[in-house]
Design an enzyme around this catalytic site. Structure first.
Site, PDB file in Angstrom:
ATOM      1  N   VAL A  19     -27.520  25.588  -2.655  1.00 10.99           N
ATOM      2  CA  VAL A  19     -27.550  26.923  -2.682  1.00 10.99           C
ATOM      3  C   VAL A  19     -26.033  27.465  -2.668  1.00 10.99           C
ATOM      4  CG1 VAL A  19     -27.889  27.539  -0.213  1.00 10.99           C
ATOM      5  CG2 VAL A  19     -29.044  28.695  -1.925  1.00 10.99           C
TER       6      VAL A  19
ATOM      7  N   LYS B  46     -18.423  19.449   9.867  1.00 10.79           N
ATOM      8  CA  LYS B  46     -19.577  19.521   8.797  1.00 10.79           C
ATOM      9  C   LYS B  46     -20.371  18.171   9.742  1.00 10.79           C
ATOM     10  CE  LYS B  46     -22.246  18.902   4.830  1.00 10.79           C
ATOM     11  NZ  LYS B  46     -22.795  20.016   4.013  1.00 10.79           N
TER      12      LYS B  46
ATOM     13  N   ALA C 211     -26.468  20.977   6.668  1.00  9.00           N
ATOM     14  CA  ALA C 211     -27.073  19.868   5.447  1.00  9.00           C
ATOM     15  C   ALA C 211     -28.321  20.495   5.197  1.00  9.00           C
ATOM     16  CB  ALA C 211     -26.758  18.602   5.641  1.00  9.00           C
TER      17      ALA C 211
END
EC number: 6.3.3.3
Lengths: 212, 212
Positions: free
Chosen positions: A11, A36, A108
């Site tokens: 997205v 991350k 994620a």
């Protein structure tokens, strides 16, 4: 710090993280870092932000859990026989949290993506790290449902939702009555739309909301 | 009766409703009816099921609220100045519920789609009609998140989730490790996968679960 999640995979979480990171670092001179915790299917997101923010940490510090298969983390970890270790994530988190004045953490997939089969989801990681969240949403048909579901899920776990950023990926003009879609998300979700991103150079984001 | 909802718009609710309806009517000789309380963007879903099940009701009985614009019902109703009337929906529901031994009710979009701006959502309509639900999901990356969010939302409103049907739209073979995706939905969602649909003629659905 802020946890950037999204209503779906693909997205635009990395795209929006990059815009926010570059703005905070280069326009507001805030010493901005990136984490991350989990990336599956390669290292692209982490490498993108490492380069964009000119971060000197190694990739495996910025992304402590890296999985080869582009799958839900629980499945990729099982297939690769690489159980996801929260301690590794916490180590990177503590290190980066101390070094930087503002830390962007990128998820994620969406908030209900399982990290472990026993229902430890991405939202549980947000709770574990104690971060508020921002949701990246699409502008088109179906986004209201996914955004409201994501807000509900996060709030059920006591996570502060700082707002929604609509990532238009150049298609806002083709979306019928998008203003009413954003109004619906705002009213039915009791949430603020704190940004609309048309493309990398055309965006309107309330950065104070993010860092405040 | 059963309420067929989905993890997204365009996920195959009508396609799956048609398979279920035709099986119950023509293979199990169950007097099966259909109700599409709200349809926006045309009348195609209702017309499809009217024809497939050879229903003699007029389209406006099968679909009491029809909106021209392919938008979230709250927005389409506002733009067309046609407030959505739950009484009209209840009238059709009562009529069809009495006439048929089994009623298939198909939603519009996902469970958190607003019917009215004041947060009366599709899930509130399911509660209002008192129906159990089946969720139609996709097989590919992102479906775990959307399916778990949808299950959580329905259960938060006390709605019985009878199971998930995966609509593969001919693409199961291209989905990496799909069995593990289904296992994850089953384990993390504490829900049964009661059907996998490859195409209109190739499907494996536990119909007893639906009508039981």
């Amino acid at each position: 710090m802020i946890f950037i999640t999204g209503t779906d995979t693909g997205v635009g979480k990395t795209f929006v993280s990059k815009i926010i990171g570059k703005h905070l670092k280069y326009k507001e001179n805030i010493n901005t870092g990136y984490l991350k915790p989990i990336e599956s299917g390669g290292i692209e997101d982490t490498a993108t932000l490492k380069e964009a923010l000119n971060l000197d940490e190694n990739l495996n510090i910025l992304n402590p859990v890296n999985l080869k298969n582009p799958l839900s983390p629980n499945i990729a970890a099982e297939i690769e026989n690489k159980p996801i270790d929260l301690v590794e994530i916490k180590k990177s988190f503590d290190l980066l949290k101390n070094k930087y004045d503002f830390l962007i953490i990128e998820g994620a997939g969406g908030v209900a993506v399982p990290i472990k089969y026993n229902s430890f989801l991405m939202s549980d990681l947000i709770v574990y790290l104690g971060a508020p969240a921002i949701i990246v949403s699409r502008p088109d048909l179906g986004t209201i449902n996914h955004t409201l579901l994501t807000i509900e899920h996060l709030r059920n776990k006591g996570i502060l939702v700082k707002g929604v950023i609509i990532n238009c990926i150049n298609e806002l003009d083709t979306v019928l009555h998008y203003e009413k879609t954003f109004e619906t998300i705002n009213r039915c979700g009791n949430v603020e739309i704190i940004g609309i991103v048309k493309n990398e150079n055309e965006y309107n984001i309330n950065f104070d909301k993010i860092i405040g």
